[in-house]
Write an enzyme that holds these catalytic residues in place. Structure first.
Site, short mmCIF file in Angstrom:
data_model
loop_
_atom_site.label_atom_id
_atom_site.label_comp_id
_atom_site.label_asym_id
_atom_site.label_seq_id
_atom_site.Cartn_x
_atom_site.Cartn_y
_atom_site.Cartn_z
N LYS A 81 0.83 -1.21 0.00
CA LYS A 81 0.00 0.00 0.00
C LYS A 81 0.86 1.26 0.00
O LYS A 81 0.60 2.20 -0.76
CB LYS A 81 -0.92 0.01 1.23
CG LYS A 81 -2.01 -1.02 1.22
CD LYS A 81 -2.84 -0.91 2.50
CE LYS A 81 -3.77 -2.08 2.66
NZ LYS A 81 -4.60 -1.97 3.88
N LYS A 93 2.46 -4.49 10.88
CA LYS A 93 1.14 -4.85 11.40
C LYS A 93 1.30 -5.41 12.80
O LYS A 93 2.28 -6.08 13.11
CB LYS A 93 0.46 -5.90 10.51
CG LYS A 93 -1.05 -5.86 10.56
CD LYS A 93 -1.56 -4.65 9.80
CE LYS A 93 -3.07 -4.66 9.74
NZ LYS A 93 -3.57 -3.52 8.95
#
Length: 407
Positions: A81, A93
């Protein structure tokens, strides 16, 4: 606590690599870490996939059954992204294997963030994700003496107090449908759907859509698709699928959600069909939007999908084999690292001062970029090219060598 550092080359900012036919080009992440909560037995994970300018970004999720491999996949997606939207940051994450509805969940999240403090202070910018709202994670950061979950980037600025005020102003700015920080990701997904429909030669009014999940991302996408004139014919939450071929009253249904993104059935009109939760994927419509959990579309259920377009609003909602099956049937899957990247792109635009409290500036910037990216991907795409994901490959993206400066 287990740390697994990887090579210096990755730390320097090597971007995530997507799979291509017959070649496994995936490289290991920069860091994988496991944490155990002594009080509840919950297990948490941090995966930093790439560092760019010493920074990585990605939300923190909480769900029973969360695994290190799941978090690593999502961290790789975050790298994709940030590369696709040319952001000066890598991907990461966080994940916690714990039920977010458990009354101890807030304390577990607090202890996890406290354990991750060295990374949250300097290298990792986190935010909401599945099972963790932005309001919740910001309250945890406040308890720990940090301004906001963008803390690591804010502290790099020349005036952290002013930067924090700008960020909080943007997050809390009013927009159609709610707070700007809550709805911007769903707005981006809606723009991806609208762009995909235009490429197929369909107007919004001619297009039907089914959305799996009515949390922050799915709810926001549904709201803006409805506002744009698309017929949202199906919405699914944990209790089942609501379906009406003429379109649902999206604003009424969204207003009846509880804190876990489930719709109060008392407000559902009597002519709305109540179907099993998994039925949403098989609805006869133009676009299916998986906006709930990862790995929702698998080889075992991909055959149910009738829509010619899948727009991935959740992180990693389609398994690789399912994506190949869908492609072979001529179904275009707009990948998550494009379709749902609006939230992370906007967060960094806000941090860097490109947008502020006027939602129209944010919407205009995101709409133009999402339309351009999705249109470019789908205009000449055919199944013979392989999954759309391969066309969208960002593995060769080169990041700027200029130092990251947060104003």
């Amino acid at each position: 606590m287990t740390l697994t550092p990887i090579s210096p080359a990755t730390a320097a900012g090597v971007d995530a690599v997507l799979p291509v036919p017959g070649v496994d080009r995936r490289r290991p992440p920069y860091l994988r870490m496991e944490w155990s909560d002594a009080e509840t037995g919950a297990v948490g994970y941090l995966v930093i996939d790439t560092l760019v300018h010493g920074m990585a970004t990605g939300g923190t999720r909480m769900r029973a059954g969360c695994t290190i491999d799941e978090v690593a996949d999502l961290a790789r997606g975050m790298s994709n992204k940030t590369a696709a939207f040319d952001l000066p940051v890598g991907g990461a994450k966080g994940g916690i294997d714990f039920d977010p509805k458990d009354p101890r969940a807030h304390a577990v999240l607090t202890r996890f963030c406290e354990a991750m403090r060295p990374f949250l202070d300097r290298h990792w910018v986190t935010a909401e994700d599945l099972g963790v709202s932005q309001e919740t994670i910001d309250s945890v950061f406040a308890e720990l003496g940090m301004r906001q979950s963008y803390h690591a980037a804010i502290e790099r600025s020349a005036d952290p107090q002013a930067t924090a005020a700008r960020v909080l102003g943007g997050l809390n700015a009013a927009a159609p449908g709610g707070r700007l920080g809550d709805v911007i990701g769903g707005y981006g997904v809606a723009q991806a759907c609208l762009a995909a429909a235009r490429v197929r030669g369909q107007s919004a009014a001619e297009t039907t859509v089914a959305v799996q999940g009515v949390g922050t991302m799915g709810g926001g996408a549904s709201f803006y698709l409805h506002e744009a004139g698309m017929r949202v014919v199906a919405l699914a939450d944990a209790s089942g699928t609501l379906y009406h071929p003429a379109g649902l009253d999206v604003p009424t249904l969204l207003a009846a959600r509880d804190r876990y993104g489930e719709i109060d059935r008392a407000v559902v009109a009597p002519d709305v069909m109540r179907l099993p939760r998994e039925a949403v994927l098989g609805i006869d419509c133009d676009i299916v939007v998986p906006a709930a959990v990862s790995y929702a579309i698998t080889a075992s259920n991909a055959a149910r999908i009738q829509a010619p377009i899948v727009v991935e609003a959740a992180n990693a909602p389609t398994t690789a084999d399912a994506e190949l099956d869908l492609t072979a049937r001529g179904i275009a899957v707009v990948p998550d690292f494009i379709a749902n990247a609006g939230a992370v792109a906007w967060a960094w635009w806000l941090l860097l001062g490109h947008v502020g409290t006027d939602y129209r500036d944010s919407f205009d910037r995101l709409r133009s970029r999402m339309d351009a990216k999705v249109s470019a991907l789908l205009t000449d795409w055919t199944p013979a090219h392989g999954p759309v994901r391969w066309t969208a490959d960002v593995s060769s993206t080169t990041r700027s060598a200029e130092p990251l400066v947060v104003p």
